[in-house]
Design a protein around this motif. Structure first.
Motif, PDB file in Angstrom:
ATOM      1  N   ASN A  39       0.961  -1.083  -0.184  1.00 41.41           N
ATOM      2  CA  ASN A  39       0.172   0.005   0.014  1.00 41.41           C
ATOM      3  C   ASN A  39       0.830   1.294   0.087  1.00 41.41           C
ATOM      4  OD1 ASN A  39      -2.486   0.974  -0.389  1.00 41.41           O
ATOM      5  ND2 ASN A  39      -3.132   1.059   2.024  1.00 41.41           N
ATOM      6  N   PHE A  44      -1.137   3.641  -2.726  1.00 46.24           N
ATOM      7  CA  PHE A  44      -1.428   4.702  -2.196  1.00 46.24           C
ATOM      8  C   PHE A  44      -0.772   5.872  -3.031  1.00 46.24           C
ATOM      9  CE2 PHE A  44      -1.504   7.941   1.501  1.00 46.24           C
ATOM     10  CZ  PHE A  44      -2.784   8.184   1.404  1.00 46.24           C
ATOM     11  N   LEU A  47      -3.057   6.469  -5.988  1.00 43.74           N
ATOM     12  CA  LEU A  47      -4.309   7.417  -5.757  1.00 43.74           C
ATOM     13  C   LEU A  47      -3.850   8.744  -5.674  1.00 43.74           C
ATOM     14  CD1 LEU A  47      -6.776   6.572  -2.997  1.00 43.74           C
ATOM     15  CD2 LEU A  47      -5.701   8.907  -3.140  1.00 43.74           C
ATOM     16  N   ASN A  50      -2.791   9.856  -9.126  1.00 46.68           N
ATOM     17  CA  ASN A  50      -4.235   9.951 -10.198  1.00 46.68           C
ATOM     18  C   ASN A  50      -4.907  11.341  -9.506  1.00 46.68           C
ATOM     19  OD1 ASN A  50      -5.969   8.884 -12.222  1.00 46.68           O
ATOM     20  ND2 ASN A  50      -7.191   8.107 -10.587  1.00 46.68           N
ATOM     21  N   SER A  51      -5.148  11.367  -8.397  1.00 46.36           N
ATOM     22  CA  SER A  51      -5.938  12.478  -7.899  1.00 46.36           C
ATOM     23  C   SER A  51      -5.162  14.021  -8.480  1.00 46.36           C
ATOM     24  CB  SER A  51      -6.077  12.516  -6.578  1.00 46.36           C
ATOM     25  OG  SER A  51      -6.527  11.610  -5.970  1.00 46.36           O
ATOM     26  N   TYR A 107      -4.698   7.524   5.726  1.00 40.81           N
ATOM     27  CA  TYR A 107      -5.806   6.682   4.896  1.00 40.81           C
ATOM     28  C   TYR A 107      -7.200   7.059   5.300  1.00 40.81           C
ATOM     29  CZ  TYR A 107      -1.770   3.608   4.170  1.00 40.81           C
ATOM     30  OH  TYR A 107      -0.559   3.107   3.641  1.00 40.81           O
ATOM     31  N   GLN A 119     -14.451  12.840  -5.816  1.00 42.66           N
ATOM     32  CA  GLN A 119     -13.411  13.262  -6.314  1.00 42.66           C
ATOM     33  C   GLN A 119     -12.444  14.557  -6.153  1.00 42.66           C
ATOM     34  OE1 GLN A 119     -11.642  10.704  -7.675  1.00 42.66           O
ATOM     35  NE2 GLN A 119      -9.920  11.941  -8.105  1.00 42.66           N
ATOM     36  N   LEU A 122     -11.008  14.753  -3.054  1.00 46.32           N
ATOM     37  CA  LEU A 122      -9.795  14.064  -2.993  1.00 46.32           C
ATOM     38  C   LEU A 122      -8.745  14.849  -3.524  1.00 46.32           C
ATOM     39  CD1 LEU A 122     -10.859  10.237  -4.089  1.00 46.32           C
ATOM     40  CD2 LEU A 122      -9.935  11.337  -1.721  1.00 46.32           C
ATOM     41  N   GLY A 190      -6.895   4.143 -11.487  1.00 51.93           N
ATOM     42  CA  GLY A 190      -8.026   4.301 -10.913  1.00 51.93           C
ATOM     43  C   GLY A 190      -8.259   2.798 -10.024  1.00 51.93           C
ATOM     44  N   ALA A 193      -5.865   2.660  -6.959  1.00 56.57           N
ATOM     45  CA  ALA A 193      -6.216   3.675  -5.990  1.00 56.57           C
ATOM     46  C   ALA A 193      -7.425   3.159  -5.263  1.00 56.57           C
ATOM     47  CB  ALA A 193      -6.648   4.864  -6.684  1.00 56.57           C
ATOM     48  N   ALA A 194      -8.329   2.277  -5.963  1.00 51.35           N
ATOM     49  CA  ALA A 194      -9.707   1.772  -5.464  1.00 51.35           C
ATOM     50  C   ALA A 194      -9.263   0.756  -4.359  1.00 51.35           C
ATOM     51  CB  ALA A 194     -10.479   1.159  -6.439  1.00 51.35           C
ATOM     52  N   SER A 196      -6.668   0.852  -2.529  1.00 45.45           N
ATOM     53  CA  SER A 196      -5.482   1.513  -1.243  1.00 45.45           C
ATOM     54  C   SER A 196      -6.315   1.712   0.017  1.00 45.45           C
ATOM     55  CB  SER A 196      -4.799   2.751  -1.941  1.00 45.45           C
ATOM     56  OG  SER A 196      -4.365   3.496  -1.102  1.00 45.45           O
TER      57      SER A 196
END
Length: 302
Positions: A39, A44, A47, A50-51, A107, A119, A122, A190, A193-194, A196
């Motif tokens: 993770n 992580f 994530l 991507n964000s 987390y 989103q 995030l 994605g 990330a999902a 994580s």
């Protein structure tokens, strides 16, 4: 209050599930350290990258949000230094207390932001992390090593190698360059990330150590009150001072109301701090946050 509870209780249910699973020896004791590393180094960072790679960085409130983050951390740090002077704490104890007041469970924070704000939230939270993670890490290392001195290299090198910081920087660079995430890479990130946040919350529960709650009840209690009640109140005051919009205010208060990070225990042991006290702080704050987090967000109107 009810919408907040509906958004937050599944997150704490995962923490409890992680605790129960590890105590039952499922799937095995060797699973949890590997899951934490997967993770931390892969899921992580995906994530965060991507964000930030897809975040709208033209939000006019971002400079004020950055200023609020740094001002809030600075005020907490000054308060901790004053308390240290009054109580004459050695570095080993001050390092644990300071991390209890400064650090945050990433987390839980991102999972809560995702549940409450989606989103867009995030993306704002990832931008905050790009500032908060290095700042809090420098403060934590200094607090644990103040008596014996610490070089700039030993302060900065772990930050430069931190996968979360590198992911934030890479995501911001891709965003500014206008590359986007072509060829299905957005879908791949994605999916990573999902996975994580659920895995991260299970690992948080697996790391809890209730046996460490004995012996230092007064210190554990006031440190938890500082982190879970006083610090978010201070963050709310900073947000009002800088006239942050509603969503930015809520996310700022949420991150300053989070329990401290489980990784604080590892750093405390590595730098010869009071690891018994640190484990107790992590455990008590995580347990109390199930009640304090929705209460604080409701009372402050965030």
């Amino acid at each position: 209050m009810i919408p907040l509870l509906l958004a937050l209780w599944p997150l704490f249910a995962l923490i409890v599930a992680g605790y129960v699973l590890r105590r039952q020896g499922f799937p095995s004791e060797a699973f949890w350290p590997g899951a934490e590393r997967l993770n931390y180094f892969i899921l992580f960072p995906a994530l965060l990258f991507n964000s930030l790679a897809t975040a709208p960085l033209d939000n006019p409130a971002l400079p004020r949000l950055a200023g609020a983050v740094l001002l809030g951390l600075a005020l907490v740090w000054v308060a901790l230094l004053v308390i240290r002077r009054l109580r004459a704490w050695p570095a080993a104890r001050f390092g644990a207390m300071a991390q209890g007041g400064l650090r945050f469970n990433t987390y839980l924070g991102l999972a809560a932001v995702g549940s409450l704000f989606g989103q867009e939230g995030l993306a704002l939270a990832a931008l905050m992390l790009a500032l908060m993670v290095p700042t809090v890490n420098v403060m934590s290392v200094w607090a644990l090593t103040a008596e014996r001195g610490v070089s700039a290299r030993s302060l900065l090198l772990p930050i430069l190698k931190n996968p979360l910081i590198l992911a934030c920087l890479a995501g911001a660079l891709v965003n500014f360059a206008g590359f986007g995430l072509p060829g299905g890479s957005d879908r791949l990130l994605g999916l990573l990330a999902a996975a994580s946040l659920p895995l991260g919350l299970l690992c948080v529960g697996a790391a809890l150590q209730p046996r460490e709650l004995s012996g230092e009840i007064p210190a554990l209690g006031w440190n938890s009150a500082l982190r879970l009640l006083a610090v978010p109140l201070l963050a709310y005051g900073v947000a009002r001072l800088l006239a942050l919009p509603s969503m930015e205010t809520s996310i700022l208060v949420l991150f300053f109301a989070l329990p401290t990070a489980p990784t604080a225990y590892v750093l405390t042991r590595q730098l010869n701090g009071d690891s018994h006290l640190m484990a107790g702080i992590i455990t008590l704050q995580t347990l109390l946050a199930a009640a304090s987090l929705p209460l604080v967000l409701t009372l402050l109107g965030s």
